[in-house]
Design a protein around this motif. Structure first.
Motif, PDB file in Angstrom:
ATOM      1  N   ASN A 135       0.778   8.145 -14.136  1.00  0.00           N
ATOM      2  CA  ASN A 135      -0.092   7.031 -15.756  1.00  0.00           C
ATOM      3  C   ASN A 135       0.529   5.895 -14.388  1.00  0.00           C
ATOM      4  OD1 ASN A 135       2.871   7.242 -15.441  1.00  0.00           O
ATOM      5  ND2 ASN A 135       2.982   6.759 -17.316  1.00  0.00           N
ATOM      6  N   HIS A 136       0.895   5.802 -13.389  1.00  0.00           N
ATOM      7  CA  HIS A 136       0.981   5.208 -12.355  1.00  0.00           C
ATOM      8  C   HIS A 136      -0.464   4.022 -12.375  1.00  0.00           C
ATOM      9  CE1 HIS A 136       1.978   1.272  -9.410  1.00  0.00           C
ATOM     10  NE2 HIS A 136       1.116   2.504  -8.431  1.00  0.00           N
ATOM     11  N   ILE A 137      -0.330   2.627 -12.793  1.00  0.00           N
ATOM     12  CA  ILE A 137      -1.172   1.600 -12.413  1.00  0.00           C
ATOM     13  C   ILE A 137      -1.883   1.107 -11.238  1.00  0.00           C
ATOM     14  CG2 ILE A 137      -3.081  -0.201 -13.388  1.00  0.00           C
ATOM     15  CD1 ILE A 137      -1.266   0.565 -15.835  1.00  0.00           C
ATOM     16  N   ALA A 169       0.636  -1.354   0.475  1.00  0.00           N
ATOM     17  CA  ALA A 169      -0.354   0.384  -0.056  1.00  0.00           C
ATOM     18  C   ALA A 169       0.933   1.117  -0.105  1.00  0.00           C
ATOM     19  CB  ALA A 169      -1.041   0.098   1.106  1.00  0.00           C
ATOM     20  N   GLN A 170       1.870   1.156   0.849  1.00  0.00           N
ATOM     21  CA  GLN A 170       2.793   2.382   0.572  1.00  0.00           C
ATOM     22  C   GLN A 170       3.424   2.676  -0.468  1.00  0.00           C
ATOM     23  OE1 GLN A 170       5.604   2.060   4.117  1.00  0.00           O
ATOM     24  NE2 GLN A 170       3.588   3.009   5.385  1.00  0.00           N
ATOM     25  N   TRP A 171       3.630   1.565  -0.991  1.00  0.00           N
ATOM     26  CA  TRP A 171       4.400   1.759  -2.217  1.00  0.00           C
ATOM     27  C   TRP A 171       3.479   2.317  -3.567  1.00  0.00           C
ATOM     28  CZ3 TRP A 171       2.683  -1.197  -6.800  1.00  0.00           C
ATOM     29  CH2 TRP A 171       3.535  -1.060  -7.955  1.00  0.00           C
ATOM     30  N   ASP A 172       2.762   1.613  -3.174  1.00  0.00           N
ATOM     31  CA  ASP A 172       1.592   2.088  -4.798  1.00  0.00           C
ATOM     32  C   ASP A 172       0.882   3.725  -4.292  1.00  0.00           C
ATOM     33  OD1 ASP A 172      -0.525   2.350  -6.229  1.00  0.00           O
ATOM     34  OD2 ASP A 172      -2.313   2.282  -4.813  1.00  0.00           O
ATOM     35  N   MET A 173       0.762   3.792  -2.585  1.00  0.00           N
ATOM     36  CA  MET A 173       0.669   5.611  -2.781  1.00  0.00           C
ATOM     37  C   MET A 173       1.732   6.218  -3.197  1.00  0.00           C
ATOM     38  SD  MET A 173      -1.456   5.876   0.561  1.00  0.00           S
ATOM     39  CE  MET A 173      -0.906   4.758   2.126  1.00  0.00           C
ATOM     40  N   PHE A 174       3.482   5.920  -3.071  1.00  0.00           N
ATOM     41  CA  PHE A 174       4.151   6.501  -3.524  1.00  0.00           C
ATOM     42  C   PHE A 174       4.245   6.615  -5.279  1.00  0.00           C
ATOM     43  CE2 PHE A 174       8.607   7.043  -4.622  1.00  0.00           C
ATOM     44  CZ  PHE A 174       9.696   8.000  -3.717  1.00  0.00           C
ATOM     45  N   GLU A 175       3.768   5.502  -5.335  1.00  0.00           N
ATOM     46  CA  GLU A 175       4.368   6.011  -7.381  1.00  0.00           C
ATOM     47  C   GLU A 175       3.627   6.707  -7.640  1.00  0.00           C
ATOM     48  OE1 GLU A 175       6.804   4.378  -9.254  1.00  0.00           O
ATOM     49  OE2 GLU A 175       7.355   3.782  -7.277  1.00  0.00           O
ATOM     50  N   PHE A 176       1.842   6.228  -7.283  1.00  0.00           N
ATOM     51  CA  PHE A 176       0.801   6.966  -7.328  1.00  0.00           C
ATOM     52  C   PHE A 176       1.395   9.042  -7.293  1.00  0.00           C
ATOM     53  CE2 PHE A 176      -2.622  10.179  -6.419  1.00  0.00           C
ATOM     54  CZ  PHE A 176      -3.622   9.736  -7.714  1.00  0.00           C
ATOM     55  N   SER A 177       1.851   8.750  -6.166  1.00  0.00           N
ATOM     56  CA  SER A 177       2.160  10.203  -6.369  1.00  0.00           C
ATOM     57  C   SER A 177       3.148  10.979  -7.159  1.00  0.00           C
ATOM     58  CB  SER A 177       2.956  10.756  -4.671  1.00  0.00           C
ATOM     59  OG  SER A 177       2.330   9.830  -3.592  1.00  0.00           O
ATOM     60  N   ASP A 232      -7.469  -7.866  -4.110  1.00  0.00           N
ATOM     61  CA  ASP A 232      -6.442  -9.397  -4.451  1.00  0.00           C
ATOM     62  C   ASP A 232      -4.653  -9.388  -4.469  1.00  0.00           C
ATOM     63  OD1 ASP A 232      -9.159 -10.631  -4.367  1.00  0.00           O
ATOM     64  OD2 ASP A 232      -8.943 -11.138  -6.253  1.00  0.00           O
ATOM     65  N   GLU A 233      -4.471  -7.757  -5.155  1.00  0.00           N
ATOM     66  CA  GLU A 233      -2.529  -7.227  -5.336  1.00  0.00           C
ATOM     67  C   GLU A 233      -2.569  -6.720  -4.019  1.00  0.00           C
ATOM     68  OE1 GLU A 233      -2.554  -6.130  -9.234  1.00  0.00           O
ATOM     69  OE2 GLU A 233      -3.226  -8.426 -10.185  1.00  0.00           O
ATOM     70  N   TYR A 234      -3.443  -6.454  -2.664  1.00  0.00           N
ATOM     71  CA  TYR A 234      -2.877  -5.763  -1.522  1.00  0.00           C
ATOM     72  C   TYR A 234      -2.258  -7.041  -1.144  1.00  0.00           C
ATOM     73  CZ  TYR A 234      -3.923  -1.005  -3.638  1.00  0.00           C
ATOM     74  OH  TYR A 234      -3.638  -0.296  -4.915  1.00  0.00           O
ATOM     75  N   TRP A 235      -2.436  -7.956  -0.227  1.00  0.00           N
ATOM     76  CA  TRP A 235      -1.916  -9.183   0.422  1.00  0.00           C
ATOM     77  C   TRP A 235      -1.572  -9.622  -0.078  1.00  0.00           C
ATOM     78  CZ3 TRP A 235      -3.320  -7.743   4.891  1.00  0.00           C
ATOM     79  CH2 TRP A 235      -4.553  -6.960   4.930  1.00  0.00           C
ATOM     80  N   MET A 254      13.592  -9.933   6.234  1.00  0.00           N
ATOM     81  CA  MET A 254      14.571  -8.334   6.131  1.00  0.00           C
ATOM     82  C   MET A 254      14.542  -7.881   5.686  1.00  0.00           C
ATOM     83  SD  MET A 254      15.831  -9.722   9.241  1.00  0.00           S
ATOM     84  CE  MET A 254      17.035  -8.447   9.496  1.00  0.00           C
ATOM     85  N   GLY A 255      14.346  -7.767   4.001  1.00  0.00           N
ATOM     86  CA  GLY A 255      13.671  -7.164   3.619  1.00  0.00           C
ATOM     87  C   GLY A 255      12.684  -5.573   3.799  1.00  0.00           C
ATOM     88  N   ILE A 256      11.943  -5.963   4.503  1.00  0.00           N
ATOM     89  CA  ILE A 256      10.869  -5.560   4.869  1.00  0.00           C
ATOM     90  C   ILE A 256      11.219  -4.703   6.455  1.00  0.00           C
ATOM     91  CG2 ILE A 256       8.643  -4.886   5.819  1.00  0.00           C
ATOM     92  CD1 ILE A 256       8.158  -7.325   3.452  1.00  0.00           C
TER      93      ILE A 256
END
Length: 97
Positions: free
Chosen positions: A69-71, A57-65, A77-80, A93-95
C-alpha cells in the motif's frame, strides 16, 4: 544451482556493489562540502540534488517492495531536492556515509 538461488546470488552481488560500477559511498568519497551546490558541466542539477534523488528513488523502491500500500512521491517534483545544496553538513553526512 536453482533459478531462485541464481537470482538471489546475483541480487546480493548487485546490492553489495563492486561489479560493473563504483558504489555510491566510493563515488562520493572526497567531494568537498563546498562544491555540493554546483552544477557540473552545465547540468540541470547540482551534485547534492543528484545524490538526494538517488536516496529518494531507492527509498521509494524499497518501501514499494516492502508494503503493497506504499504511495510513491509525486513524479518528478518530489524526487528532487528543492535546494541545490544540503542545509548543513549533517544532512550531507546522513547520505554520504
Amino acid at each position: 544451482m536453482k533459478d531462485t538461488e541464481i537470482l538471489i546470488h546475483e541480487l546480493k552481488k548487485l546490492l553489495n556493489g563492486g561489479t560493473a560500477h563504483a558504489g555510491l559511498k566510493d563515488a562520493l568519497n572526497g567531494i568537498p562540502f563546498g562544491v555540493l551546490g554546483e552544477r557540473p558541466y552545465g547540468l540541470p542539477y547540482s551534485i547534492w540534488q543528484l545524490v538526494d534523488h538517488i536516496r529518494i528513488a531507492q527509498w521509494d523502491m524499497f518501501e514499494f517492495s516492502k508494503h503493497g500500500n506504499h504511495i510513491s512521491p509525486k513524479w518528478p517534483d518530489e524526487y528532487w531536492a528543492k535546494n541545490p545544496e544540503p542545509k548543513d553538513e549533517s544532512e550531507w553526512m546522513g547520505i554520504s556515509e
